[in-house]
Design an enzyme around this catalytic site. Structure first.
Site, PDB file in Angstrom:
ATOM      1  N   ASN A   1     -10.041  -0.217  -0.503  1.00 49.70           N
ATOM      2  CA  ASN A   1      -8.584  -0.127  -0.459  1.00 49.70           C
ATOM      3  C   ASN A   1      -8.020  -0.639  -1.789  1.00 49.70           C
ATOM      4  O   ASN A   1      -8.070  -1.833  -2.061  1.00 49.70           O
ATOM      5  CB  ASN A   1      -8.087  -0.971   0.723  1.00 49.70           C
TER       6      ASN A   1
ATOM      7  N   HIS B   1      -3.276   7.271   2.465  1.00 54.64           N
ATOM      8  CA  HIS B   1      -3.682   5.974   1.904  1.00 54.64           C
ATOM      9  C   HIS B   1      -5.062   5.627   2.451  1.00 54.64           C
ATOM     10  O   HIS B   1      -5.317   5.771   3.644  1.00 54.64           O
ATOM     11  CB  HIS B   1      -2.660   4.912   2.313  1.00 54.64           C
TER      12      HIS B   1
ATOM     13  N   CYS C   1       0.816  -1.226   0.000  1.00 57.49           N
ATOM     14  CA  CYS C   1       0.000   0.000   0.000  1.00 57.49           C
ATOM     15  C   CYS C   1       0.848   1.274   0.000  1.00 57.49           C
ATOM     16  O   CYS C   1       0.340   2.360  -0.282  1.00 57.49           O
ATOM     17  CB  CYS C   1      -0.959   0.002   1.184  1.00 57.49           C
TER      18      CYS C   1
HETATM   19  O1  UT7 Z   1      -3.819  -1.069   3.494  1.00 58.86           O
HETATM   20  C1  UT7 Z   1      -3.070  -1.320   4.650  1.00 58.86           C
HETATM   21  C2  UT7 Z   1      -3.332  -2.640   5.190  1.00 58.86           C
HETATM   22  N1  UT7 Z   1      -4.637  -2.922   5.657  1.00 58.86           N
HETATM   23  C3  UT7 Z   1      -5.286  -2.239   6.625  1.00 58.86           C
HETATM   24  O2  UT7 Z   1      -4.894  -1.182   7.009  1.00 58.86           O
HETATM   25  C4  UT7 Z   1      -6.476  -2.878   7.265  1.00 58.86           C
HETATM   26  C5  UT7 Z   1      -6.350  -2.824   8.754  1.00 58.86           C
HETATM   27  N2  UT7 Z   1      -7.420  -3.464   9.479  1.00 58.86           N
HETATM   28  C6  UT7 Z   1      -8.736  -3.142   9.409  1.00 58.86           C
HETATM   29  O3  UT7 Z   1      -9.127  -2.301   8.624  1.00 58.86           O
HETATM   30  C7  UT7 Z   1      -9.699  -3.806  10.358  1.00 58.86           C
HETATM   31  O4  UT7 Z   1      -8.970  -4.536  11.307  1.00 58.86           O
HETATM   32  C8  UT7 Z   1     -10.727  -4.744   9.679  1.00 58.86           C
HETATM   33  C9  UT7 Z   1     -11.722  -3.916   8.900  1.00 58.86           C
HETATM   34  C10 UT7 Z   1     -10.021  -5.712   8.736  1.00 58.86           C
HETATM   35  C11 UT7 Z   1     -11.496  -5.537  10.723  1.00 58.86           C
HETATM   36  O5  UT7 Z   1     -12.091  -4.673  11.659  1.00 58.86           O
HETATM   37  P1  UT7 Z   1     -11.933  -4.976  13.238  1.00 58.86           P
HETATM   38  O6  UT7 Z   1     -12.737  -3.979  13.933  1.00 58.86           O
HETATM   39  O7  UT7 Z   1     -10.471  -5.019  13.521  1.00 58.86           O
HETATM   40  O8  UT7 Z   1     -12.624  -6.377  13.377  1.00 58.86           O
HETATM   41  P2  UT7 Z   1     -11.996  -7.769  13.886  1.00 58.86           P
HETATM   42  O9  UT7 Z   1     -10.974  -8.267  12.925  1.00 58.86           O
HETATM   43  O10 UT7 Z   1     -11.589  -7.601  15.308  1.00 58.86           O
HETATM   44  O11 UT7 Z   1     -13.251  -8.698  13.788  1.00 58.86           O
HETATM   45  C12 UT7 Z   1     -14.402  -8.485  14.583  1.00 58.86           C
HETATM   46  C13 UT7 Z   1     -15.439  -9.552  14.247  1.00 58.86           C
HETATM   47  C14 UT7 Z   1     -14.892 -10.973  14.196  1.00 58.86           C
HETATM   48  O12 UT7 Z   1     -15.858 -11.833  14.772  1.00 58.86           O
HETATM   49  P3  UT7 Z   1     -15.646 -12.405  16.261  1.00 58.86           P
HETATM   50  O13 UT7 Z   1     -14.367 -13.175  16.207  1.00 58.86           O
HETATM   51  O14 UT7 Z   1     -15.575 -11.201  17.147  1.00 58.86           O
HETATM   52  O15 UT7 Z   1     -16.870 -13.235  16.446  1.00 58.86           O
HETATM   53  C15 UT7 Z   1     -14.805 -11.262  12.715  1.00 58.86           C
HETATM   54  O16 UT7 Z   1     -14.952 -12.635  12.414  1.00 58.86           O
HETATM   55  O17 UT7 Z   1     -15.995  -9.296  12.961  1.00 58.86           O
HETATM   56  C16 UT7 Z   1     -15.971 -10.492  12.174  1.00 58.86           C
HETATM   57  N3  UT7 Z   1     -15.818 -10.137  10.767  1.00 58.86           N
HETATM   58  C17 UT7 Z   1     -16.870  -9.872   9.980  1.00 58.86           C
HETATM   59  N4  UT7 Z   1     -18.190  -9.856  10.195  1.00 58.86           N
HETATM   60  C18 UT7 Z   1     -18.992  -9.521   9.157  1.00 58.86           C
HETATM   61  C19 UT7 Z   1     -14.681 -10.017  10.064  1.00 58.86           C
HETATM   62  N5  UT7 Z   1     -14.968  -9.663   8.799  1.00 58.86           N
HETATM   63  C20 UT7 Z   1     -16.317  -9.583   8.717  1.00 58.86           C
HETATM   64  C21 UT7 Z   1     -17.203  -9.247   7.682  1.00 58.86           C
HETATM   65  N6  UT7 Z   1     -18.529  -9.232   7.952  1.00 58.86           N
HETATM   66  N7  UT7 Z   1     -16.779  -8.920   6.442  1.00 58.86           N
END
Ligand code: UT7
Length: 325
Positions: free
Chosen positions: A282, A252, A112
């Site tokens: 992204n 970004h 990125c």
């Molecule tokens: O470009 C540079 C590199 N990338 C980034 O900068 C991305 C950085 N990370 C993020 O943007 C965020 O961490 C995410 C958007 C990927 C995830 O958000 P989060 O608030 O960190 O959520 P999480 O990973 O802690 O997941 C929370 C819950 C999980 O369920 P449990 O384990 O709490 O039951 C996931 O399984 O949300 C669940 N989950 C979803 N639910 C519905 C993960 N993806 C999805 C989804 N739809 N698409």
């Protein structure tokens, strides 16, 4: 002498994929995606399109805006992690497509942060006298690198390309500084395991989904906010500015929550920050040049404005640039 941006261009594929479309593919919801990421829709390439096709159109548009002919381009630097082939460089394909026969062309792999790495590299070459005009491009086809059954990642990414023409000019406007960093210790938090020399092509590798992007989003999130904040402060401090001096912050575009946390820490207002992650998701190395082109088209970048840009991505890599428009 400074490297001045004399033209910008971008290309987004026509096909729009909304969060509602994703609800039909994986166990997710529009509300979850908007709340956690700010993304409402993203663009996806047509079946017969790939990275060089988008990069070529964005580059042509930037050259048209600059009033520069292909033969005048001395170097082409393309930031991408989704090139057409493992090698040669997609920049060489773009060179052939636009007819920039006098240029040397190469890709930069910094995920990125790819566009900012490409910009820094082109700026250094221009300032060293290795050319007068450069095309700097960020282009990605992430839709072909994500696992469309993995809801943790497939909802986040999109395809697109952006480009700028840089010209070495005398004067006070142009690229003021570039700061780049990386830390290879974080490799497995964000990477594509196959297929390369470590995991060459195999049926077992396909079964294990090695050719798809893997990310531990939560861990990446924390380091991203910290690094974007620090590297932005580094750019301001190195040039004797504070955040109050910034006219536009063009970061970004990975996640609205990352952007809001970063701008808050930098004490930047909403009016100072350009955000379009809601429309395109992204697009990795393409987000910043697409955003620069959109901001320019919207009349948000005026002669003399101070533009701060920062990126963070796989590697980990991160960086910032300050530009006097
Ligand atoms: O470009 C540079 C590199 N990338 C980034 O900068 C991305 C950085 N990370 C993020 O943007 C965020 O961490 C995410 C958007 C990927 C995830 O958000 P989060 O608030 O960190 O959520 P999480 O990973 O802690 O997941 C929370 C819950 C999980 O369920 P449990 O384990 O709490 O039951 C996931 O399984 O949300 C669940 N989950 C979803 N639910 C519905 C993960 N993806 C999805 C989804 N739809 N698409």
């Amino acid at each position: 002498m400074k490297s001045k941006i004399i033209g910008t261009g971008s290309y987004l594929p026509e096909k729009v994929m909304t969060n509602y479309d994703l609800e039909k593919l994986v166990d997710t919801s529009h509300d979850w995606i908007v709340t956690r990421t700010g993304i409402e829709e993203r663009r996806i390439v047509a079946e017969d399109q790939c990275t060089s096709d988008m990069a070529t159109i964005a580059a042509q548009r930037a050259m048209d805006k600059a009033g520069v002919k292909a033969e005048e381009i001395d170097l082409i630097v393309l930031g991408t992690i989704t090139g057409d082939y493992p090698w040669p460089a997609t920049a060489c394909i773009v060179q052939a497509n636009i007819g920039a026969k006098n240029a040397y062309a190469y890709d930069v792999s910094a995920a990125c942060s790819g566009f900012l790495y490409a910009l820094a590299s082109a700026d250094d070459f221009l300032m060293a006298g290795r050319g007068k005009k450069a095309l700097v491009i960020g282009a990605e086809t992430l839709s072909r690198a994500v696992d469309w059954t993995d809801r943790n990642t497939c909802v986040l990414f999109g395809d697109g390309a952006g480009a700028i023409v840089l010209e070495a000019q005398e004067g006070d406007t142009g690229v003021l500084s570039c700061h780049l960093h990386s830390d290879g210790n974080y490799l497995e938090l964000l990477y594509q395991p196959g297929f390369g020399a470590k995991h060459p092509p195999s049926a077992a590798g396909i079964e294990a989904k090695l050719p798809y992007l893997k990310m531990q989003g939560n861990e990446v999130f924390k380091v991203a906010v910290r690094s974007l904040t620090e590297v932005s402060k580094e750019a301001l401090k190195a040039n004797g500015f504070t955040s109050a001096d910034v006219d536009q912050f063009i970061p970004h575009q990975a996640n609205l929550r990352i952007l809001e946390a970063t701008t808050k820490r930098l004490k930047l207002t909403a009016a100072q920050s350009f955000i379009n992650v809601n429309k395109y998701g992204n697009t990795s190395g393409a987000t910043i040049p697409i955003a620069i082109d959109e901001a320019s088209q919207q009349g948000l970048l005026k002669e003399g404005d101070l533009i701060l840009s920062a990126a963070f991505g796989g590697g980990f890599t991160w960086g910032s640039t300050l530009i006097r428009w």
